[in-house]
Scaffold this active site. Structure first.
Site, PDB file in Angstrom:
ATOM      1  N   GLU A  14       0.896  -1.204  -0.153  1.00  0.00           N
ATOM      2  CA  GLU A  14      -0.130   0.099   0.007  1.00  0.00           C
ATOM      3  C   GLU A  14       1.043   1.284  -0.042  1.00  0.00           C
ATOM      4  O   GLU A  14       0.607   2.320  -0.446  1.00  0.00           O
ATOM      5  CB  GLU A  14      -0.977   0.028   1.341  1.00  0.00           C
ATOM      6  CG  GLU A  14      -2.012   0.981   1.293  1.00  0.00           C
ATOM      7  CD  GLU A  14      -1.478   2.015   2.317  1.00  0.00           C
ATOM      8  OE1 GLU A  14      -2.038   3.433   2.195  1.00  0.00           O
ATOM      9  OE2 GLU A  14      -0.482   1.941   3.117  1.00  0.00           O
ATOM     10  N   HIS A 317      -5.291  -2.951   1.134  1.00  0.00           N
ATOM     11  CA  HIS A 317      -4.921  -2.590   2.489  1.00  0.00           C
ATOM     12  C   HIS A 317      -4.904  -3.757   3.376  1.00  0.00           C
ATOM     13  O   HIS A 317      -4.019  -4.042   4.598  1.00  0.00           O
ATOM     14  CB  HIS A 317      -6.253  -1.840   2.990  1.00  0.00           C
ATOM     15  CG  HIS A 317      -5.748  -0.245   2.693  1.00  0.00           C
ATOM     16  ND1 HIS A 317      -6.150   0.321   1.634  1.00  0.00           N
ATOM     17  CD2 HIS A 317      -5.453   0.732   3.398  1.00  0.00           C
ATOM     18  CE1 HIS A 317      -5.882   1.640   1.504  1.00  0.00           C
ATOM     19  NE2 HIS A 317      -5.305   1.766   2.736  1.00  0.00           N
TER      20      HIS A 317
END
Length: 352
Positions: A14, A317
């Site tokens: 991420e 995520h």
């Protein structure tokens, strides 16, 4: 690498603030000294922003830790935690930086403090690039409660982009341990409800338009009840509008979707956006939505026993959260088992 520190590359996966948030929480709970390098290297403005700095300072205070590199723009920090202590802590984000992102760091840690913790946080309550505070209380909290923990919440003032200045107070009682969760049967939808709001000088008719556009898409999935209202100017003096949606199922799954009005966006787009996020989760058959998915990863890792949760497509995520947790807690391993449109996320947690 500095002696005794576990090094984490903040540029992987991420590549943003989530790596730092997950690392800080695990570090504080398990008393693991960490060094995070290349912080937010994947962003246009690398390094610590205001909300990340306040999160670092909050965690430092909660565990009487030691922090180096804690300044605006820093791309490397070192953090040495001590015992998590209950008490009252304050964090004031000077911008509209998200309060919920600070809570994502602090609430799991507070569950393992030696006594009750009160978090008084100032910043943005409803912002575009993070879960709205209503999502955190109405969707994430019920999912947290499945693990045997919860928090009390008081909204004192709403804060929107660009001013911020929202104020919340969150009280967290510690737990002996988190319970493992088996959440693999989605069941059928029983209720769809939500809140469509305007604030400041934004006319209430926009709240009705947001809700109407969401209701048109959601009505085929069941009865929809969306409250439309204008915020009390004492609580929300600045301009904003948005929508938070919740769906509940026969197996007590709680799913969410949300949208906020933004510059150059059409009103109908915001309502449809929020509805489509919820519809996506409903139609794929997941037991949690994509925004709750990565938040429960840390709960599964810390639970005392094996958890299984049916999720949709694995988000970046979630992959990031798993990467950081497995790096800091080698005894914890996640397994992703494909099952039709969904996946079963499995983890034997380490307990506390």
């Amino acid at each position: 690498m500095s002696k005794g520190l576990v090094e984490i590359d903040g540029s992987v996966l991420e590549g943003g603030g989530q790596i730092l948030r997950i690392a800080l929480t695990i570090s504080a709970i398990k008393k693991i000294p960490i060094r995070v390098v290349k912080i937010r290297a994947g962003r246009n403005k690398p390094g610590l922003m205001e909300q990340h700095l306040k999160g670092l300072e909050l965690m430092r205070d909660m565990c009487n830790g030691r922090l180096t590199g804690g300044h605006m723009g820093s791309t490397e920090i070192q953090f040495w935690p001590n015992e998590l202590k209950g008490g009252t802590y304050t964090a004031k984000i000077k911008t509209a930086g998200s309060i919920t992102l600070l809570l994502q760091v602090a609430v799991p840690a507070a569950l393992f403090a030696d006594s009750a913790t009160v978090l008084n946080i100032t910043g943005g309550t409803n912002t575009e690039m993070a879960p709205q505070i209503d999502f955190y209380t109405e969707v994430f909290r019920p999912n947290l409660e499945k693990f045997g923990a919860t928090f009390d919440f008081e909204l004192r003032k709403r804060g929107y982009f660009p001013k911020g200045n929202g104020e919340v107070s969150v009280t967290v009682d510690p737990v002996a341990h988190l319970n493992p969760v088996i959440l693999t049967e989605r069941g059928s939808i029983t209720d769809i409800y939500g809140w469509s709001y305007t604030a400041g000088t934004v006319p209430i008719r926009l709240a009705y338009l947001l809700a109407e556009n969401a209701e048109k898409l959601l009505k085929e999935y069941g009865h929809v009840a969306i409250q439309k209202y204008k915020e009390d100017p004492k609580v929300a003096p600045d301009n904003s509008s948005g929508l938070v949606l919740v769906a509940e199922t026969t197996t007590h799954c709680v799913l969410g979707g949300s949208g906020m009005f933004r510059k150059n966006a059409k009103v109908e787009e915001i309502g449809e956006e929020a509805a489509n996020k919820l519809i996506h989760t409903i139609t794929e058959g997941a037991c949690v939505d994509e925004y709750t998915q990565d938040q429960i990863v840390i709960l599964m890792a810390l639970a005392k026993g094996e958890s299984k949760v049916r999720i949709g497509a694995v988000t970046m995520h979630t992959k990031t959260a798993i990467f950081v947790i497995e790096l800091l807690l080698p005894q914890v391993k996640f397994e992703i088992i494909p099952d039709g449109k969904t996946n079963i996320l499995k983890c034997n947690g380490c307990g506390n």
